[in-house]
Each structure stands twice: as C-alpha cells, then as structure tokens.
Design an enzyme around this catalytic site. Structure first.
Site, PDB file in Angstrom:
ATOM      1  N   ASP A  50       0.829  -1.190   0.000  1.00 14.44           N
ATOM      2  CA  ASP A  50       0.000   0.000   0.000  1.00 14.44           C
ATOM      3  C   ASP A  50       0.871   1.251   0.000  1.00 14.44           C
ATOM      4  O   ASP A  50       2.032   1.226   0.437  1.00 14.44           O
ATOM      5  CB  ASP A  50      -0.897   0.021   1.246  1.00 14.44           C
ATOM      6  CG  ASP A  50      -2.011  -1.006   1.182  1.00 14.44           C
ATOM      7  OD1 ASP A  50      -2.248  -1.559   0.091  1.00 14.44           O
ATOM      8  OD2 ASP A  50      -2.639  -1.250   2.225  1.00 14.44           O
ATOM      9  N   LYS A  51       0.278   2.347  -0.439  1.00  9.12           N
ATOM     10  CA  LYS A  51       1.004   3.614  -0.515  1.00  9.12           C
ATOM     11  C   LYS A  51       1.615   4.004   0.818  1.00  9.12           C
ATOM     12  O   LYS A  51       2.753   4.463   0.891  1.00  9.12           O
ATOM     13  CB  LYS A  51       0.063   4.713  -1.014  1.00  9.12           C
ATOM     14  CG  LYS A  51       0.744   6.046  -1.316  1.00  9.12           C
ATOM     15  CD  LYS A  51      -0.243   7.020  -1.943  1.00  9.12           C
ATOM     16  CE  LYS A  51       0.434   8.329  -2.304  1.00  9.12           C
ATOM     17  NZ  LYS A  51      -0.516   9.276  -2.963  1.00  9.12           N
TER      18      LYS A  51
END
Length: 214
Positions: A50-51
């Site tokens: 995930d970012k």
C-alpha cells in the site's frame, strides 16, 4: 523514496518509503515507472505494498523469474512479516484473524464473519511504552488492505491509518519487515528495520523489535 537492498540476476529487493504508490497517480510517476527510468531495467512487481506502507518489496528482473516468484506467492511459499504500531488497546494480544473481505464505502474493506475465501493473518504483539504497542503480523493470504483491516477488527487500528480509524500521525505505521523465499532451490531471507517515522525510530521501539521471538 526507495533504496535498493539487493540486486540479483533474477530479482531486486528494495526498501520502499512510505507515501509512494506502486503505480502512476494524477500524473505523478509511481514506484515501478520511477525505478524503470532510474535503473534502466524492465522490472516486474511480484507483489505490492500500500502507498502508506514502507519496507521490503520484491521485483523480478525477467519474465521467467516473475512467473516463478508469482507462483511462489500464490502457493503461499513466501513468508512475509510486517511490523505495525497502534495506540489503542487490542481485544487480544496475539492469535489468528480470519474472515472474508467485503467492500465497504469509499474503497475501504471490512472483515466479515464468513470464511468462504478468507483473509488469514497471524499476529503477536508487545508493549513499546505506555499507550503504544508493536504488532508483528504474518499474513497467510494477500488480500487488499488485509493487515490494516485485521488490526482494526481487533480494536487496534494502525497509528496514522485514518482510513481505518487510526489516530492521525506523521505516517501510517505499517512496515514490511521480513521476506523469505526460495528461487531455483536457493533460499533467501531479507530483514529491513523501519527507517522513517518518529515512532519507528525510538530506542523503545528498537528494543521491542529486538525482543520479538521467532
């Protein structure tokens, strides 16, 4: 933004910084295209982070290695361990979290009670200091937002993960810490301590990580 930790003939392992997405977003280059430009290599992401998540990311350098490593992930022959922080009191301090992932509002996910195709994670935890706890998570499946949803489900949303109810912080405190796999019969084991985020850099946190049992 990222740091190359190991470069083999078939793959590369990097430490991804928090806040960097895997793919292009709103005209800004994502990690994969950024690395392709800066290294001049045709890289294949075998899995994703995930970012907000920092840490170990495995990139294949050839189509054949991409197939082999992707198959290893699909067949659960890759061991992954993540570190997370939460400032909430959990319903339990270790154990399994299992349940089907259901889509909620605004791109978020929820953990259902059903087990038709469940997300499965094992975790343990230890105190860092008053009001802060370290979690080690070993996901057995690779569902979107799996760890974030799992910790929310036990009442301990990740510090900085506002999407899932976490207390605002300087970053989302989730880090891909350890990655172990075999390729062509050769075992590899990578460990990468977190390098960004005020709460990840305290002596108390380092001591808690050192105290993790195998």
């Amino acid at each position: 933004m990222y740091r190359i930790l190991s470069q083999q003939k078939d793959f590369m392992v990097i430490n991804k910084g928090p806040g960097l997405g895997m793919h292009d977003e709103a005209g800004a280059p994502g990690l994969i295209n950024l690395m392709r430009v800066e290294t001049g290599l045709e890289l294949y992401p075998v899995h994703r982070l995930d970012k907000m998540t920092s840490g170990l990311l495995l990139l294949a350098r050839t189509p054949a290695a991409n197939r082999a490593l992707s198959m290893a992930f699909a067949e659960r022959r890759v061991s992954k361990q993540y570190l997370a922080l939460s400032d909430r009191k959990p319903k339990k301090k270790q154990g399994w979290v299992k349940g089907d992932m259901q889509k909620g509002r605004g791109g978020s996910w929820m953990l259902a009670r059903s087990l038709d195709n469940p997300a499965i994670s094992w975790f343990d935890s230890s105190p860092v200091r008053e009001g802060l706890r370290l979690y080690r998570i070993k996901p057995q499946t690779g569902k979107t937002h799996q760890i974030r949803v799992a910790l929310k489900s036990i009442g301990a949303p990740i510090l900085g993960d506002e999407r899932y109810g976490g207390t605002p912080a300087d970053r989302g405190y989730l880090h891909a810490w350890r990655l172990s796999f075999c390729l062509d019969g050769v075992p590899f084991d990578f460990i990468c301590p977190p390098e960004e985020g005020a709460e990840f850099l305290t002596p108390e946190l380092h001591a808690a990580i050192a105290g993790l049992s195998e």
